[in-house]
Structures are given as structure tokens and as C-alpha cells.
Design a protein around this motif. Structure first.
Motif: not given
Length: 257
Positions: A14, A165, A185, A189-190, A192, A220, A225-226
Motif C-alpha cells: 500500500t 474501487h 478497494l 493488494t490484499g 481495503a 470487502a 480482500y483479506r
């Protein structure tokens, strides 16, 4: 949570790997600094740096030349683990003014309790047009006591040009906007990001913010997203901790006006 591993992943995906944030923005990568440049009314600043005592002052001077040459006010987003250890002091000496420190909190979405609903009488409404953006801007002004012109411009542009996004939600009590928040979002990447969560003063303490966190977390998760990430104030940090978020580091905005 393996804090060291998640922090390294957060920095890499990020910050060092930052992407343009909406239309009209670009990311410039130098050997030691990554900066995001947007419109005059948008966010401009430094999102990552890899500095030491011998390189910090010149890097700071270079960013001042860059942004002032563009006619932009900008922010150096300083994290608690950034080096050198006296980078904040160097920024102040160069003319930056620090804003209040916030806590970067992260959670694995799979570990969160997401069965949180809004309190009785509150409905969560997706924002998709200029009318909804006006409601969000109204909440932002009342919740934070600051001008929301920049936010109105940013959200209108994102919803038109980059709707996949960003997710924006407003909480209504009848027809009155009482809280709002957005979910950003970040593709590739993982993570959010939860941003802008604010409730007007006379509606605080009723569980609206918590419901907005859970609502955005479900979205998310549905998009793969993780992790969720929040720059938390002292007011929101206890709520997030109860939901399962953990403190990862700190962040302080240093403003050059």
C-alpha cells in the motif's frame, strides 16, 4: 496476527507499491520516496520513504520543490516505524506542521464479527450520485468541523470515473444524514481501506460507526480482500479493538501549506 509480517506486507503493497487514487492522480517513484500527485483540491503527498540521516534533508527539500512548483499543498504521511528516527523533527525544521497522531489498525476480515446491524431507525444507503455526495459532505462538516469541499470534489470524481474501487455509504435517520463512511478497494493488494467514518455529535454512542465498519467489511470480503486497514483516532480506536482490529503502527500527517 504476525505483526511484523503484516506490517511488511502493508508497507510493500500500500505504500511502496502505491497506486493512483482515483482519476487525475499519478504516482511517482524515486529511489527513496514515493509520492502521489493529484488535483489541487485532492490529496497530494508522500506515502513512502526509505531514508537515513545522510539522505533525509535533501529528500525533504526535493519534495518541497516538487509540490510548491506544482502549486500544491501537500502532506508527508509519516509512520511510526519510518527512518531516520528524527524524521519528524527534520520535517518540522523544514516548515511542516504535524497534525494529531493516529493509530494504524489492521484486521483479517475472516476473524471479524460481521453480524452487526444498524441501530433501530437507522438505514444504510449506498451513495451513487451527486445528491448522495452532498449528504456525505454535510455529515463530514458536522462530524469533523472542517470544510468538506475537497471531499465533495474527490467523491464525485471517483464515483464517475472509478466506481469499482470506492464504496460510499451514508446512514440516514429518516431523511437526516447522521453518519457516513467510505471503503477504498486497492486493486492488486490484499488491503481495503476504511476512511472518513464520522457521525454527527448528537448521534454518537449508538452503534452507527460499528455498523458501518461491519457493512464495509462484508463488501470487502465479498470482493476477495483479506485485510482491512484504518487510520484510527482516539475515539474510534476502542470501537475497532472490540471488533477485532489490532494496532500495527502509528501515522502522523505533516502538512506543508
Amino acid at each position: 496476527m504476525d505483526h511484523a509480517a503484516v506490517l511488511a506486507l502493508f508497507d510493500r503493497e500500500t505504500r511502496e507499491g502505491a497506486r493512483p487514487e482515483g482519476p487525475g492522480t499519478r504516482v511517482e517513484r524515486g529511489a527513496r520516496v514515493v509520492r502521489r500527485i493529484g488535483a489541487a483540491h485532492g490529496w497530494n503527498g508522500i506515502v513512502w520513504s526509505d531514508l537515513d540521516e545522510s539522505t533525509a534533508d535533501e529528500a525533504i527539500a526535493e519534495q518541497i520543490r516538487c509540490f510548491t512548483g506544482l502549486g500544491r499543498e501537500f502532506e508527508w504521511k509519516l509512520y511510526g516505524h519510518d527512518l531516520p528516527a528524527d524524521l519528524g523533527e527534520r520535517l518540522r525544521a523544514a516548515g511542516f506542521a504535524p497534525e494529531p497522531e493516529e493509530t494504524v489498525m489492521v484486521a483479517e476480515i475472516a476473524g471479524l464479527a460481521l453480524d452487526v446491524e444498524p441501530p433501530e431507525g437507522i438505514r444504510l444507503v449506498p451513495v451513487t450520485d451527486a445528491t448522495g455526495v452532498d449528504l456525505v459532505a454535510d455529515v463530514h462538516t458536522k462530524a469533523f468541523g472542517t470544510d468538506s469541499t475537497w471531499l465533495r470534489h474527490q467523491l464525485q470524481a471517483q464515483l464517475i470515473d472509478d466506481p469499482d474501487h470506492v464504496v460510499v455509504v451514508v446512514a440516514l435517520a429518516g431523511d437526516e444524514p447522521v453518519s457516513s463512511a467510505r471503503l477504498e478497494l486497492v486493486p492488486g493488494t490484499g488491503f481495503a481501506g476504511l476512511w472518513g467514518g464520522g457521525t454527527v455529535p448528537h448521534w454518537r454512542g449508538r452503534g452507527i460507526y460499528r455498523a458501518l465498519v461491519a457493512h464495509r467489511a462484508r463488501i470487502a470480503a465479498s470482493r476477495g480482500y483479506r485485510h482491512l486497514q484504518v487510520d484510527a483516532t482516539d475515539r474510534s480506536r476502542p470501537i475497532l479493538a472490540r471488533l477485532g482490529f489490532e494496532a500495527l503502527t502509528t501515522t502522523t500527517p505533516y502538512l506543508f501549506l
